[in-house]
Design a protein around this motif. Structure first.
Motif, PDB file in Angstrom:
ATOM      1  N   PRO A  71       6.623   3.973  61.300  1.00  0.00           N
ATOM      2  CA  PRO A  71       6.337   5.294  60.726  1.00  0.00           C
ATOM      3  C   PRO A  71       7.168   6.429  61.304  1.00  0.00           C
ATOM      4  O   PRO A  71       7.272   7.490  60.699  1.00  0.00           O
ATOM      5  CB  PRO A  71       4.849   5.492  61.030  1.00  0.00           C
ATOM      6  CG  PRO A  71       4.574   4.618  62.202  1.00  0.00           C
ATOM      7  CD  PRO A  71       5.460   3.429  62.028  1.00  0.00           C
ATOM      8  N   ALA A  72       7.780   6.205  62.472  1.00  0.00           N
ATOM      9  CA  ALA A  72       8.527   7.281  63.121  1.00  0.00           C
ATOM     10  C   ALA A  72      10.031   7.201  62.861  1.00  0.00           C
ATOM     11  O   ALA A  72      10.790   8.002  63.399  1.00  0.00           O
ATOM     12  CB  ALA A  72       8.259   7.265  64.628  1.00  0.00           C
ATOM     13  N   ILE A  73      10.473   6.243  62.049  1.00  0.00           N
ATOM     14  CA  ILE A  73      11.898   6.110  61.729  1.00  0.00           C
ATOM     15  C   ILE A  73      12.057   6.145  60.214  1.00  0.00           C
ATOM     16  O   ILE A  73      11.673   5.203  59.517  1.00  0.00           O
ATOM     17  CB  ILE A  73      12.492   4.818  62.323  1.00  0.00           C
ATOM     18  CG1 ILE A  73      12.346   4.828  63.850  1.00  0.00           C
ATOM     19  CG2 ILE A  73      13.960   4.673  61.922  1.00  0.00           C
ATOM     20  CD1 ILE A  73      12.897   3.595  64.534  1.00  0.00           C
ATOM     21  N   TYR A  74      12.606   7.241  59.700  1.00  0.00           N
ATOM     22  CA  TYR A  74      12.774   7.446  58.253  1.00  0.00           C
ATOM     23  C   TYR A  74      11.477   7.224  57.496  1.00  0.00           C
ATOM     24  O   TYR A  74      11.468   6.610  56.439  1.00  0.00           O
ATOM     25  CB  TYR A  74      13.843   6.511  57.678  1.00  0.00           C
ATOM     26  CG  TYR A  74      15.207   6.672  58.267  1.00  0.00           C
ATOM     27  CD1 TYR A  74      15.825   7.917  58.311  1.00  0.00           C
ATOM     28  CD2 TYR A  74      15.886   5.581  58.772  1.00  0.00           C
ATOM     29  CE1 TYR A  74      17.083   8.063  58.850  1.00  0.00           C
ATOM     30  CE2 TYR A  74      17.158   5.724  59.310  1.00  0.00           C
ATOM     31  CZ  TYR A  74      17.743   6.963  59.348  1.00  0.00           C
ATOM     32  OH  TYR A  74      19.002   7.102  59.887  1.00  0.00           O
ATOM     33  N   ALA A  75      10.381   7.676  58.032  1.00  0.00           N
ATOM     34  CA  ALA A  75       9.114   7.389  57.366  1.00  0.00           C
ATOM     35  C   ALA A  75       8.184   8.588  57.484  1.00  0.00           C
ATOM     36  O   ALA A  75       8.619   9.725  57.533  1.00  0.00           O
ATOM     37  CB  ALA A  75       8.503   6.101  57.925  1.00  0.00           C
ATOM     38  N   MET A  76       6.871   8.329  57.550  1.00  0.00           N
ATOM     39  CA  MET A  76       5.895   9.385  57.302  1.00  0.00           C
ATOM     40  C   MET A  76       5.464  10.188  58.525  1.00  0.00           C
ATOM     41  O   MET A  76       4.869  11.254  58.381  1.00  0.00           O
ATOM     42  CB  MET A  76       4.663   8.774  56.634  1.00  0.00           C
ATOM     43  CG  MET A  76       4.968   8.090  55.298  1.00  0.00           C
ATOM     44  SD  MET A  76       5.851   9.145  54.140  1.00  0.00           S
ATOM     45  CE  MET A  76       4.632  10.399  53.842  1.00  0.00           C
ATOM     46  N   ALA A  77       5.739   9.720  59.729  1.00  0.00           N
ATOM     47  CA  ALA A  77       5.295  10.474  60.904  1.00  0.00           C
ATOM     48  C   ALA A  77       5.968  11.841  60.977  1.00  0.00           C
ATOM     49  O   ALA A  77       5.333  12.846  61.313  1.00  0.00           O
ATOM     50  CB  ALA A  77       5.570   9.671  62.178  1.00  0.00           C
ATOM     51  N   SER A  78       7.256  11.881  60.662  1.00  0.00           N
ATOM     52  CA  SER A  78       7.988  13.146  60.751  1.00  0.00           C
ATOM     53  C   SER A  78       7.449  14.210  59.802  1.00  0.00           C
ATOM     54  O   SER A  78       7.134  15.329  60.234  1.00  0.00           O
ATOM     55  CB  SER A  78       9.478  12.893  60.507  1.00  0.00           C
ATOM     56  OG  SER A  78      10.200  14.096  60.556  1.00  0.00           O
ATOM     57  N   SER A  87      20.629   8.036  51.900  1.00  0.00           N
ATOM     58  CA  SER A  87      19.915   8.807  50.876  1.00  0.00           C
ATOM     59  C   SER A  87      20.172  10.294  51.073  1.00  0.00           C
ATOM     60  O   SER A  87      19.911  10.848  52.145  1.00  0.00           O
ATOM     61  CB  SER A  87      18.412   8.534  50.960  1.00  0.00           C
ATOM     62  OG  SER A  87      17.718   9.408  50.088  1.00  0.00           O
ATOM     63  N   ASP A  88      20.700  10.929  50.027  1.00  0.00           N
ATOM     64  CA  ASP A  88      20.922  12.371  50.088  1.00  0.00           C
ATOM     65  C   ASP A  88      19.832  13.134  49.337  1.00  0.00           C
ATOM     66  O   ASP A  88      20.037  14.269  48.905  1.00  0.00           O
ATOM     67  CB  ASP A  88      22.305  12.739  49.557  1.00  0.00           C
ATOM     68  CG  ASP A  88      22.553  12.249  48.137  1.00  0.00           C
ATOM     69  OD1 ASP A  88      21.667  11.571  47.570  1.00  0.00           O
ATOM     70  OD2 ASP A  88      23.633  12.560  47.592  1.00  0.00           O
ATOM     71  N   LEU A  89      18.672  12.501  49.225  1.00  0.00           N
ATOM     72  CA  LEU A  89      17.539  13.157  48.562  1.00  0.00           C
ATOM     73  C   LEU A  89      17.095  14.389  49.342  1.00  0.00           C
ATOM     74  O   LEU A  89      16.770  15.422  48.761  1.00  0.00           O
ATOM     75  CB  LEU A  89      16.373  12.170  48.418  1.00  0.00           C
ATOM     76  CG  LEU A  89      15.142  12.662  47.672  1.00  0.00           C
ATOM     77  CD1 LEU A  89      15.491  13.011  46.225  1.00  0.00           C
ATOM     78  CD2 LEU A  89      14.032  11.609  47.715  1.00  0.00           C
ATOM     79  N   THR A 104       7.649  11.621  46.888  1.00  0.00           N
ATOM     80  CA  THR A 104       6.505  12.548  46.893  1.00  0.00           C
ATOM     81  C   THR A 104       5.897  12.653  48.288  1.00  0.00           C
ATOM     82  O   THR A 104       4.699  12.861  48.447  1.00  0.00           O
ATOM     83  CB  THR A 104       5.430  12.082  45.892  1.00  0.00           C
ATOM     84  OG1 THR A 104       4.961  10.777  46.267  1.00  0.00           O
ATOM     85  CG2 THR A 104       5.991  12.018  44.480  1.00  0.00           C
ATOM     86  N   GLU A 105       6.754  12.489  49.313  1.00  0.00           N
ATOM     87  CA  GLU A 105       6.252  12.476  50.692  1.00  0.00           C
ATOM     88  C   GLU A 105       5.513  13.751  51.069  1.00  0.00           C
ATOM     89  O   GLU A 105       4.487  13.709  51.750  1.00  0.00           O
ATOM     90  CB  GLU A 105       7.422  12.237  51.667  1.00  0.00           C
ATOM     91  CG  GLU A 105       7.977  10.835  51.643  1.00  0.00           C
ATOM     92  CD  GLU A 105       8.997  10.622  50.535  1.00  0.00           C
ATOM     93  OE1 GLU A 105       9.515   9.498  50.407  1.00  0.00           O
ATOM     94  OE2 GLU A 105       9.289  11.587  49.778  1.00  0.00           O
ATOM     95  N   GLU A 106       6.032  14.890  50.648  1.00  0.00           N
ATOM     96  CA  GLU A 106       5.391  16.161  51.004  1.00  0.00           C
ATOM     97  C   GLU A 106       3.981  16.237  50.434  1.00  0.00           C
ATOM     98  O   GLU A 106       3.037  16.650  51.124  1.00  0.00           O
ATOM     99  CB  GLU A 106       6.241  17.330  50.499  1.00  0.00           C
ATOM    100  CG  GLU A 106       5.711  18.687  50.941  1.00  0.00           C
ATOM    101  CD  GLU A 106       6.614  19.830  50.508  1.00  0.00           C
ATOM    102  OE1 GLU A 106       6.272  20.982  50.793  1.00  0.00           O
ATOM    103  OE2 GLU A 106       7.663  19.557  49.887  1.00  0.00           O
TER     104      GLU A 106
END
Length: 202
Positions: free
Chosen positions: A37-44, A86-88, A11-13
Motif C-alpha cells: 500500500p505504500a508503493i504506488y498505492a493507497m497509503a500516500s 503512468s502520466d495520469l 478514482t483514488e481520491e
C-alpha cells in the motif's frame, strides 16, 4: 454486516475520501489495494488527504518489484530504481527526467504501469532512454500477473524486447550494465544483478 465500497482505477481520491469520511464517522475501515500500500498505492493519498484524529495502520504487502525479482532470480541484487510510466498524475517530462537519471546512474530499473491500451508510446520511449546508456545485450524481462495463477515470464534483451508483450498487469525489469542471465536447476534461466562482493571470484 460489512459494508463494501468498490471503485475503478483512476478514482483514488474519491475512494480515499470515502474511507476517511467513514473512519471519521466512527467505522472501522480497511482500505484494500494490490501489492504494497505504500508503493504506488493507497497509503500516500490517504495520508495526503489528511488523517488528523484517525488512527492509521499501514500493513505492508509484497510490492510487484520484489515479487518479480524473486520470480526472475535476483534481478534487484544491487542498486535499483522503481519508476512508474503512468502520466495520469505525474507529468511525462518528470518521468523522462527520472528515466535519464536512472540510465546515467546505471540502476536496475523496475517499470511500473508500463503499458495500457491507450499508453502505447511510453514504454518504447522509456526503453530508448535506458538503452542510450545500456548495451543491446542487456537483460530485460517482463513478469505478468506475478504470484498469481496466470503468472507469465518473458526474458529477453534490450535489443530484442517487444513492448507488445506488456500490459498493465505486467512489471518490466531492465538490467544494469552488470546484470546477467545464469542457469539454475535443469537449465532454467535466472536473472541476477551481482552484489559486487569483492571477495567473490569473478
Amino acid at each position: 454486516g460489512t459494508r463494501v465500497l468498490a471503485s475503478k482505477m483512476g478514482t483514488e481520491e474519491m475512494r480515499t475520501a470515502a474511507a476517511i469520511d467513514a473512519a471519521r464517522g466512527g467505522e472501522n475501515v480497511a482500505l484494500v489495494c494490490g501489492g504494497d500500500p505504500a508503493i504506488y498505492a493507497m497509503a500516500s493519498p490517504v495520508l495526503e488527504q489528511g488523517t488528523d484524529g484517525i488512527d492509521v495502520d499501514i500493513v505492508p504487502g509484497v510490492t510487484a518489484s520484489l515479487a518479480a525479482s524473486a520470480i526472475l532470480g535476483a534481478a534487484l541484487g544491487h542498486d535499483n530504481a522503481t519508476i512508474s510510466l503512468s502520466d495520469l498524475h505525474t507529468p511525462w517530462e518528470s518521468i523522462e527526467r527520472r528515466l535519464h537519471g536512472a540510465a546515467v546512474g546505471d540502476f536496475v530499473v523496475a517499470l511500473y504501469n508500463p503499458r495500457s491500451k491507450k499508453r502505447t508510446a511510453h514504454l518504447p520511449r522509456a526503453l530508448e532512454i535506458l538503452g542510450s546508456q545500456r548495451q543491446p545485450s542487456t537483460p530485460i524481462a517482463v513478469v505478468q500477473q506475478a504470484c498469481r495463477p496466470r503468472q507469465k515470464v518473458i526474458m529477453s534483451t534490450l535489443g530484442e524486447f517487444r513492448p507488445e508483450w506488456v500490459d498493465m498487469n505486467s512489471l518490466v525489469v531492465v538490467g544494469s550494465s552488470t546484470t546477467k542471465y545464469v542457469t539454475s536447476g535443469s537449465g532454467e534461466a535466472r536473472m541476477v544483478t551481482p552484489r559486487d562482493y569483492h571477495w567473490m571470484d569473478r
